[in-house]
Write a protein that holds these residues in place. Structure first.
Motif, PDB file in Angstrom:
ATOM      1  N   GLY A  13       0.818  -1.211   0.000  1.00  0.00           N
ATOM      2  CA  GLY A  13       0.000   0.000   0.000  1.00  0.00           C
ATOM      3  C   GLY A  13       0.846   1.252   0.000  1.00  0.00           C
ATOM      4  N   ARG A  14       1.926   1.248   0.777  1.00  0.00           N
ATOM      5  CA  ARG A  14       2.827   2.407   0.798  1.00  0.00           C
ATOM      6  C   ARG A  14       3.529   2.581  -0.548  1.00  0.00           C
ATOM      7  NH1 ARG A  14       2.960   0.648   6.092  1.00  0.00           N
ATOM      8  NH2 ARG A  14       4.675  -0.793   5.778  1.00  0.00           N
ATOM      9  N   GLU A  15       3.827   1.470  -1.204  1.00  0.00           N
ATOM     10  CA  GLU A  15       4.425   1.538  -2.538  1.00  0.00           C
ATOM     11  C   GLU A  15       3.448   2.182  -3.529  1.00  0.00           C
ATOM     12  OE1 GLU A  15       6.291  -1.534  -5.815  1.00  0.00           O
ATOM     13  OE2 GLU A  15       6.334  -2.110  -3.701  1.00  0.00           O
ATOM     14  N   VAL A  16       2.191   1.799  -3.423  1.00  0.00           N
ATOM     15  CA  VAL A  16       1.155   2.409  -4.273  1.00  0.00           C
ATOM     16  C   VAL A  16       1.029   3.896  -3.963  1.00  0.00           C
ATOM     17  CG1 VAL A  16      -1.331   2.448  -4.765  1.00  0.00           C
ATOM     18  CG2 VAL A  16      -0.118   0.263  -4.659  1.00  0.00           C
ATOM     19  N   LEU A  17       1.051   4.259  -2.682  1.00  0.00           N
ATOM     20  CA  LEU A  17       0.962   5.680  -2.314  1.00  0.00           C
ATOM     21  C   LEU A  17       2.119   6.485  -2.898  1.00  0.00           C
ATOM     22  CD1 LEU A  17      -0.283   5.685   1.384  1.00  0.00           C
ATOM     23  CD2 LEU A  17      -1.499   6.492  -0.642  1.00  0.00           C
ATOM     24  N   GLN A  18       3.313   5.913  -2.902  1.00  0.00           N
ATOM     25  CA  GLN A  18       4.452   6.615  -3.493  1.00  0.00           C
ATOM     26  C   GLN A  18       4.217   6.869  -4.978  1.00  0.00           C
ATOM     27  OE1 GLN A  18       7.801   4.145  -2.428  1.00  0.00           O
ATOM     28  NE2 GLN A  18       8.300   5.449  -0.690  1.00  0.00           N
ATOM     29  N   ASP A  19       3.692   5.873  -5.667  1.00  0.00           N
ATOM     30  CA  ASP A  19       3.391   6.034  -7.084  1.00  0.00           C
ATOM     31  C   ASP A  19       2.291   7.073  -7.285  1.00  0.00           C
ATOM     32  OD1 ASP A  19       3.463   5.271  -9.943  1.00  0.00           O
ATOM     33  OD2 ASP A  19       1.456   4.506  -9.505  1.00  0.00           O
ATOM     34  N   LEU A  20       1.238   6.990  -6.486  1.00  0.00           N
ATOM     35  CA  LEU A  20       0.140   7.954  -6.605  1.00  0.00           C
ATOM     36  C   LEU A  20       0.584   9.371  -6.276  1.00  0.00           C
ATOM     37  CD1 LEU A  20      -2.884   5.978  -5.121  1.00  0.00           C
ATOM     38  CD2 LEU A  20      -2.505   6.632  -7.507  1.00  0.00           C
ATOM     39  N   ALA A  21       1.507   9.511  -5.328  1.00  0.00           N
ATOM     40  CA  ALA A  21       2.007  10.841  -4.971  1.00  0.00           C
ATOM     41  C   ALA A  21       2.630  11.515  -6.191  1.00  0.00           C
ATOM     42  CB  ALA A  21       3.018  10.746  -3.837  1.00  0.00           C
ATOM     43  N   LYS A  22       3.386  10.755  -6.961  1.00  0.00           N
ATOM     44  CA  LYS A  22       3.996  11.314  -8.176  1.00  0.00           C
ATOM     45  C   LYS A  22       2.915  11.602  -9.219  1.00  0.00           C
ATOM     46  CE  LYS A  22       8.269   8.844  -7.410  1.00  0.00           C
ATOM     47  NZ  LYS A  22       9.009   7.642  -7.728  1.00  0.00           N
ATOM     48  N   PHE A  23       2.039  10.621  -9.470  1.00  0.00           N
ATOM     49  CA  PHE A  23       1.010  10.749 -10.498  1.00  0.00           C
ATOM     50  C   PHE A  23       0.032  11.879 -10.195  1.00  0.00           C
ATOM     51  CE2 PHE A  23      -3.123   9.491 -12.350  1.00  0.00           C
ATOM     52  CZ  PHE A  23      -2.763   9.435 -13.681  1.00  0.00           C
ATOM     53  N   CYS A  24      -0.292  12.054  -8.911  1.00  0.00           N
ATOM     54  CA  CYS A  24      -1.273  13.062  -8.495  1.00  0.00           C
ATOM     55  C   CYS A  24      -0.643  14.404  -8.163  1.00  0.00           C
ATOM     56  CB  CYS A  24      -2.060  12.554  -7.289  1.00  0.00           C
ATOM     57  SG  CYS A  24      -3.021  11.072  -7.628  1.00  0.00           S
ATOM     58  N   ARG A  25       0.675  14.511  -8.342  1.00  0.00           N
ATOM     59  CA  ARG A  25       1.405  15.752  -8.037  1.00  0.00           C
ATOM     60  C   ARG A  25       1.181  16.206  -6.603  1.00  0.00           C
ATOM     61  NH1 ARG A  25       1.803  19.614 -13.288  1.00  0.00           N
ATOM     62  NH2 ARG A  25       2.372  17.989 -14.750  1.00  0.00           N
ATOM     63  N   ALA A  26       1.395  15.288  -5.684  1.00  0.00           N
ATOM     64  CA  ALA A  26       1.166  15.574  -4.271  1.00  0.00           C
ATOM     65  C   ALA A  26       2.092  16.652  -3.735  1.00  0.00           C
ATOM     66  CB  ALA A  26       1.342  14.294  -3.456  1.00  0.00           C
ATOM     67  N   TYR A  27       3.282  16.777  -4.306  1.00  0.00           N
ATOM     68  CA  TYR A  27       4.284  17.692  -3.753  1.00  0.00           C
ATOM     69  C   TYR A  27       4.681  18.803  -4.711  1.00  0.00           C
ATOM     70  CZ  TYR A  27       4.542  13.506  -0.945  1.00  0.00           C
ATOM     71  OH  TYR A  27       4.219  12.418  -0.187  1.00  0.00           O
TER      72      TYR A  27
END
Length: 101
Positions: free
Chosen positions: A28-42
């Motif tokens: 799940g944390r691996e997915v969150l890392q991917d989503l953070a990039k895809f969703c422009r979290a930062y």
């Protein structure tokens, strides 16, 4: 008789648990890392192209929803989704930063 607000809060408890069970695991944390990039979290979601901007904002909205369910209390989630500014938390949702922490 249970109020609408009480029913909503009761609804968010199991949903919040489902999000935590899904994302508070190694995969799940691996997915969150991917989503953070895809969703422009930062990074900024601004684009001069209006259509691109709307698309990016939609991705960001998904990220923020996941983070809300992972980090906020049921009461704080109620405030966000009810549209009542006085109920919205003043603290910042932690996204873990680039180091994933």
């Amino acid at each position: 008789m249970e109020s609408f607000r009480e029913r909503v809060l009761r609804f968010f408890g199991p949903r919040k648990l489902a999000y935590k069970r899904t994302f508070n695991t190694a995969p799940g944390r691996e997915v969150l890392q991917d989503l953070a990039k895809f969703c422009r979290a930062y990074e900024s979601t601004f684009s001069a192209n209006e259509r691109a901007h709307v698309l990016i904002e939609g991705r960001r909205e998904v990220w923020l929803r996941i983070q809300a369910h992972l980090n906020l209390t049921e009461e704080e989630i109620w405030g966000l989704f009810s549209g009542r500014p006085g109920d919205v938390p003043t603290r910042v949702i932690s996204t873990g930063g680039e180091d994933g922490g």
